[in-house]
Design a protein around this motif. Sequence first.
Motif, PDB file in Angstrom:
ATOM      1  N   GLY A 212     -29.418 -39.407 -30.338  1.00 12.86           N
ATOM      2  CA  GLY A 212     -30.159 -39.201 -29.106  1.00 12.86           C
ATOM      3  C   GLY A 212     -31.612 -39.617 -29.192  1.00 12.86           C
ATOM      4  O   GLY A 212     -32.214 -40.042 -28.195  1.00 12.86           O
ATOM      5  N   VAL A 213     -32.198 -39.527 -30.372  1.00 14.09           N
ATOM      6  CA  VAL A 213     -33.588 -39.953 -30.556  1.00 14.09           C
ATOM      7  C   VAL A 213     -33.743 -41.445 -30.251  1.00 14.09           C
ATOM      8  O   VAL A 213     -34.790 -41.889 -29.765  1.00 14.09           O
ATOM      9  CB  VAL A 213     -34.047 -39.639 -31.999  1.00 14.09           C
ATOM     10  CG1 VAL A 213     -35.425 -40.244 -32.279  1.00 14.09           C
ATOM     11  CG2 VAL A 213     -34.066 -38.135 -32.229  1.00 14.09           C
ATOM     12  N   PHE A 214     -32.688 -42.204 -30.535  1.00 15.49           N
ATOM     13  CA  PHE A 214     -32.741 -43.657 -30.347  1.00 15.49           C
ATOM     14  C   PHE A 214     -31.965 -44.092 -29.095  1.00 15.49           C
ATOM     15  O   PHE A 214     -31.467 -45.214 -29.024  1.00 15.49           O
ATOM     16  CB  PHE A 214     -32.180 -44.365 -31.581  1.00 15.49           C
ATOM     17  CG  PHE A 214     -32.945 -44.072 -32.842  1.00 15.49           C
ATOM     18  CD1 PHE A 214     -34.115 -44.754 -33.136  1.00 15.49           C
ATOM     19  CD2 PHE A 214     -32.498 -43.102 -33.718  1.00 15.49           C
ATOM     20  CE1 PHE A 214     -34.817 -44.485 -34.307  1.00 15.49           C
ATOM     21  CE2 PHE A 214     -33.186 -42.824 -34.888  1.00 15.49           C
ATOM     22  CZ  PHE A 214     -34.361 -43.516 -35.185  1.00 15.49           C
TER      23      PHE A 214
ATOM     24  N   VAL B  37     -27.654 -54.593 -39.848  1.00  9.21           N
ATOM     25  CA  VAL B  37     -26.423 -53.897 -40.241  1.00  9.21           C
ATOM     26  C   VAL B  37     -26.274 -53.901 -41.758  1.00  9.21           C
ATOM     27  O   VAL B  37     -25.941 -52.879 -42.376  1.00  9.21           O
ATOM     28  CB  VAL B  37     -25.192 -54.549 -39.586  1.00  9.21           C
ATOM     29  CG1 VAL B  37     -23.914 -53.895 -40.101  1.00  9.21           C
ATOM     30  CG2 VAL B  37     -25.260 -54.431 -38.070  1.00  9.21           C
ATOM     31  N   GLY B  38     -26.534 -55.049 -42.376  1.00  2.00           N
ATOM     32  CA  GLY B  38     -26.403 -55.157 -43.831  1.00  2.00           C
ATOM     33  C   GLY B  38     -27.350 -54.234 -44.569  1.00  2.00           C
ATOM     34  O   GLY B  38     -26.955 -53.535 -45.513  1.00  2.00           O
ATOM     35  N   LEU B  39     -28.625 -54.197 -44.163  1.00  2.00           N
ATOM     36  CA  LEU B  39     -29.594 -53.304 -44.801  1.00  2.00           C
ATOM     37  C   LEU B  39     -29.196 -51.834 -44.634  1.00  2.00           C
ATOM     38  O   LEU B  39     -29.312 -51.030 -45.569  1.00  2.00           O
ATOM     39  CB  LEU B  39     -30.988 -53.537 -44.216  1.00  2.00           C
ATOM     40  CG  LEU B  39     -31.710 -54.808 -44.655  1.00  2.00           C
ATOM     41  CD1 LEU B  39     -33.011 -54.989 -43.872  1.00  2.00           C
ATOM     42  CD2 LEU B  39     -31.998 -54.775 -46.161  1.00  2.00           C
ATOM     43  N   ALA B  40     -28.723 -51.494 -43.435  1.00  2.90           N
ATOM     44  CA  ALA B  40     -28.306 -50.116 -43.183  1.00  2.90           C
ATOM     45  C   ALA B  40     -27.132 -49.719 -44.084  1.00  2.90           C
ATOM     46  O   ALA B  40     -27.079 -48.591 -44.607  1.00  2.90           O
ATOM     47  CB  ALA B  40     -27.916 -49.949 -41.717  1.00  2.90           C
ATOM     48  N   LEU B  41     -26.201 -50.637 -44.293  1.00  3.75           N
ATOM     49  CA  LEU B  41     -25.064 -50.353 -45.171  1.00  3.75           C
ATOM     50  C   LEU B  41     -25.499 -50.153 -46.615  1.00  3.75           C
ATOM     51  O   LEU B  41     -25.009 -49.254 -47.311  1.00  3.75           O
ATOM     52  CB  LEU B  41     -24.031 -51.476 -45.072  1.00  3.75           C
ATOM     53  CG  LEU B  41     -23.090 -51.417 -43.866  1.00  3.75           C
ATOM     54  CD1 LEU B  41     -22.300 -52.706 -43.739  1.00  3.75           C
ATOM     55  CD2 LEU B  41     -22.142 -50.233 -43.974  1.00  3.75           C
ATOM     56  N   VAL B  42     -26.411 -50.992 -47.094  1.00  6.58           N
ATOM     57  CA  VAL B  42     -26.903 -50.851 -48.468  1.00  6.58           C
ATOM     58  C   VAL B  42     -27.581 -49.493 -48.648  1.00  6.58           C
ATOM     59  O   VAL B  42     -27.327 -48.767 -49.615  1.00  6.58           O
ATOM     60  CB  VAL B  42     -27.874 -51.996 -48.820  1.00  6.58           C
ATOM     61  CG1 VAL B  42     -28.516 -51.738 -50.184  1.00  6.58           C
ATOM     62  CG2 VAL B  42     -27.143 -53.333 -48.845  1.00  6.58           C
ATOM     63  N   ILE B  43     -28.447 -49.139 -47.700  1.00  6.90           N
ATOM     64  CA  ILE B  43     -29.165 -47.863 -47.795  1.00  6.90           C
ATOM     65  C   ILE B  43     -28.196 -46.681 -47.741  1.00  6.90           C
ATOM     66  O   ILE B  43     -28.275 -45.740 -48.550  1.00  6.90           O
ATOM     67  CB  ILE B  43     -30.211 -47.748 -46.662  1.00  6.90           C
ATOM     68  CG1 ILE B  43     -31.291 -48.820 -46.836  1.00  6.90           C
ATOM     69  CG2 ILE B  43     -30.843 -46.355 -46.653  1.00  6.90           C
ATOM     70  CD1 ILE B  43     -32.229 -48.939 -45.653  1.00  6.90           C
TER      71      ILE B  43
ATOM     72  N   GLY C  46     -32.947 -46.819 -36.757  1.00  7.36           N
ATOM     73  CA  GLY C  46     -34.374 -46.982 -37.040  1.00  7.36           C
ATOM     74  C   GLY C  46     -34.728 -48.437 -37.301  1.00  7.36           C
ATOM     75  O   GLY C  46     -35.745 -48.951 -36.801  1.00  7.36           O
ATOM     76  N   LEU C  47     -33.901 -49.124 -38.085  1.00  7.13           N
ATOM     77  CA  LEU C  47     -34.123 -50.549 -38.336  1.00  7.13           C
ATOM     78  C   LEU C  47     -33.971 -51.358 -37.053  1.00  7.13           C
ATOM     79  O   LEU C  47     -34.727 -52.310 -36.799  1.00  7.13           O
ATOM     80  CB  LEU C  47     -33.132 -51.056 -39.401  1.00  7.13           C
ATOM     81  CG  LEU C  47     -33.389 -50.603 -40.844  1.00  7.13           C
ATOM     82  CD1 LEU C  47     -32.197 -50.948 -41.731  1.00  7.13           C
ATOM     83  CD2 LEU C  47     -34.664 -51.261 -41.400  1.00  7.13           C
ATOM     84  N   ALA C  48     -32.985 -50.977 -36.236  1.00  6.20           N
ATOM     85  CA  ALA C  48     -32.781 -51.677 -34.961  1.00  6.20           C
ATOM     86  C   ALA C  48     -33.998 -51.511 -34.052  1.00  6.20           C
ATOM     87  O   ALA C  48     -34.413 -52.458 -33.358  1.00  6.20           O
ATOM     88  CB  ALA C  48     -31.525 -51.162 -34.275  1.00  6.20           C
ATOM     89  N   THR C  49     -34.562 -50.317 -34.041  1.00  8.45           N
ATOM     90  CA  THR C  49     -35.764 -50.081 -33.232  1.00  8.45           C
ATOM     91  C   THR C  49     -36.950 -50.883 -33.763  1.00  8.45           C
ATOM     92  O   THR C  49     -37.743 -51.453 -32.988  1.00  8.45           O
ATOM     93  CB  THR C  49     -36.105 -48.586 -33.225  1.00  8.45           C
ATOM     94  OG1 THR C  49     -34.992 -47.849 -32.709  1.00  8.45           O
ATOM     95  CG2 THR C  49     -37.338 -48.302 -32.366  1.00  8.45           C
ATOM     96  N   LEU C  50     -37.055 -50.951 -35.095  1.00  6.60           N
ATOM     97  CA  LEU C  50     -38.154 -51.693 -35.715  1.00  6.60           C
ATOM     98  C   LEU C  50     -38.096 -53.182 -35.364  1.00  6.60           C
ATOM     99  O   LEU C  50     -39.121 -53.824 -35.126  1.00  6.60           O
ATOM    100  CB  LEU C  50     -38.103 -51.489 -37.239  1.00  6.60           C
ATOM    101  CG  LEU C  50     -39.236 -52.105 -38.061  1.00  6.60           C
ATOM    102  CD1 LEU C  50     -40.581 -51.479 -37.686  1.00  6.60           C
ATOM    103  CD2 LEU C  50     -38.967 -51.915 -39.550  1.00  6.60           C
ATOM    104  N   PHE C  51     -36.870 -53.720 -35.312  1.00  7.14           N
ATOM    105  CA  PHE C  51     -36.707 -55.154 -35.016  1.00  7.14           C
ATOM    106  C   PHE C  51     -36.141 -55.366 -33.604  1.00  7.14           C
ATOM    107  O   PHE C  51     -35.444 -56.347 -33.349  1.00  7.14           O
ATOM    108  CB  PHE C  51     -35.775 -55.803 -36.049  1.00  7.14           C
ATOM    109  CG  PHE C  51     -36.297 -55.758 -37.451  1.00  7.14           C
ATOM    110  CD1 PHE C  51     -37.321 -56.597 -37.848  1.00  7.14           C
ATOM    111  CD2 PHE C  51     -35.769 -54.869 -38.385  1.00  7.14           C
ATOM    112  CE1 PHE C  51     -37.811 -56.557 -39.155  1.00  7.14           C
ATOM    113  CE2 PHE C  51     -36.245 -54.820 -39.681  1.00  7.14           C
ATOM    114  CZ  PHE C  51     -37.273 -55.665 -40.069  1.00  7.14           C
ATOM    115  N   LYS C  52     -36.416 -54.445 -32.703  1.00  5.04           N
ATOM    116  CA  LYS C  52     -35.847 -54.464 -31.366  1.00  5.04           C
ATOM    117  C   LYS C  52     -36.168 -55.747 -30.630  1.00  5.04           C
ATOM    118  O   LYS C  52     -35.292 -56.351 -29.986  1.00  5.04           O
ATOM    119  CB  LYS C  52     -36.331 -53.249 -30.569  1.00  5.04           C
ATOM    120  CG  LYS C  52     -35.768 -53.184 -29.142  1.00  5.04           C
ATOM    121  CD  LYS C  52     -36.023 -51.841 -28.518  1.00  5.04           C
ATOM    122  CE  LYS C  52     -37.523 -51.590 -28.363  1.00  5.04           C
ATOM    123  NZ  LYS C  52     -37.785 -50.311 -27.617  1.00  5.04           N
ATOM    124  N   ASN C  53     -37.400 -56.173 -30.690  1.00  7.81           N
ATOM    125  CA  ASN C  53     -37.800 -57.383 -29.938  1.00  7.81           C
ATOM    126  C   ASN C  53     -37.023 -58.599 -30.400  1.00  7.81           C
ATOM    127  O   ASN C  53     -36.575 -59.421 -29.577  1.00  7.81           O
ATOM    128  CB  ASN C  53     -39.305 -57.619 -30.088  1.00  7.81           C
ATOM    129  CG  ASN C  53     -40.120 -56.532 -29.406  1.00  7.81           C
ATOM    130  OD1 ASN C  53     -39.638 -55.903 -28.468  1.00  7.81           O
ATOM    131  ND2 ASN C  53     -41.342 -56.316 -29.881  1.00  7.81           N
TER     132      ASN C  53
END
Length: 447
Positions: free
Chosen positions: A298-300, A385-391, A436-443
């Motif tokens: 919900g935050v995102f 997606v790849g970075l999120a999976l690694v983390i 969070g990563l998606a929001t960071l690279f949203k543009n």
Amino acid sequence: MNTQAEQNAIDEAHERSEQMAVRVEDLPSADGAAILTGLTNAQAADVAEALDPQTAANILAEMDHTRAASVIADMEAPEASTVLSYMDPDDRVDILEHVGAPLHDQLVDEMDAAEAAEVHQLEQYPPDTAGGRMTTQVTALYEHITIDNAVTTLRELSRELEQMFYVYVINKHKELVGVLSMRDLILADPSVVLSAIMIRNVRSVEASTDQEAVAQMMKKYGYLAMPVVDHNKRLLGLITLDDVIEVLEDEATEDVQRMAGAGAEERLNSPWHFSFRSRVWWLVINLGTAFLAGAVVGVFEATIEQIAVLAIYMPIVAGMGGNASAQAMAVAVRGLAIGQVDRKLLRHVITRELIVGVLTGIVCAVITAAIAMMWQGKPMLGLVVGLALVINHTLACSTGAGIPFVMKRLGFDPAQSATIFATTVTDVGGFFCFLGLATLFKNTLMN
């Protein structure tokens, strides 16, 4: 008064029970138990009454204790009590534990005074302790008797006892002081007393010792049996190898069921209300953690509205983290179950799982990122997606291995409590890092 038709049906049922008894009586007890388990309680009770008491006792002792208690409950009380009296004391008490209080008292009252006293003695110990698992049929001789007298006594005892694992030595206060080597017993001078040839400092466990600790000790030293003593070292009974095998099976079953949030005592033949009570509270806790993961999403909410394609990959990131956590947790819980617990090992496990988490995360990330780029045609989406999976893989493996150790240290059952917390970490962590990563690279993702 029964009608003729009813009487004929009763006679036919009795004849079938007699035929089944003839078929079962020459089979190994375990095979007979399997056959009776496939019958209804009433049918199994009829067959048990048609068998001789010793055979019926051997077969019922091989059955699940809950099911055996149900069969006992359907038998006539005098016959049921007789069958129970032919069982080893520990098996008898294990079955009586699952019999209702009124019938329990009736069955015990039908026994002779010595057997009834033995039941009451064993019932004072919790069922998951050494005292609750032991049998009182233990071979013990006084230290002051001669070798000649000991051999004569053992010959007499061998006619009464089914198995004689070890011969223990006690003093006049019935305190355990040693164990005999059969070789020394045979070769020694017949006039020598037992205290002169016994092996001192014999290992034993107190009646209050947890059954799993006893099983681990017997496994470690390769014992066929372990003597059980009270706090004054007086010999009370014996835990045998078959009891240990049953303990390890029970503990493994409990761990597997608890990891899924089911009750440790739940079985296939458990009533629905017992299963409901065993499961519902853990499901409620799971529901609470699910709302926590939902709150993170919900935050995102704004990001998801703007980039709807993220919804496709959210369950992938969280689900893969959950699977990785379950793999690491299974190894950790097994290690705890067999007693492999120390700080040095914990450091090794966490380090290993961090490395495994990174490497498995990279493999899954490369595959998923490639699919995302080909499917949506957005390289940055594949990277996110790849970075999120690694983390999340790294987080999942390390916490999946570490949380069981933490829960054990805090006094909780790791098999039952760790799964919920590990799932929460992977869900919350997976959603947070991905969105969070998606929001960071949203543009970049929106272009």
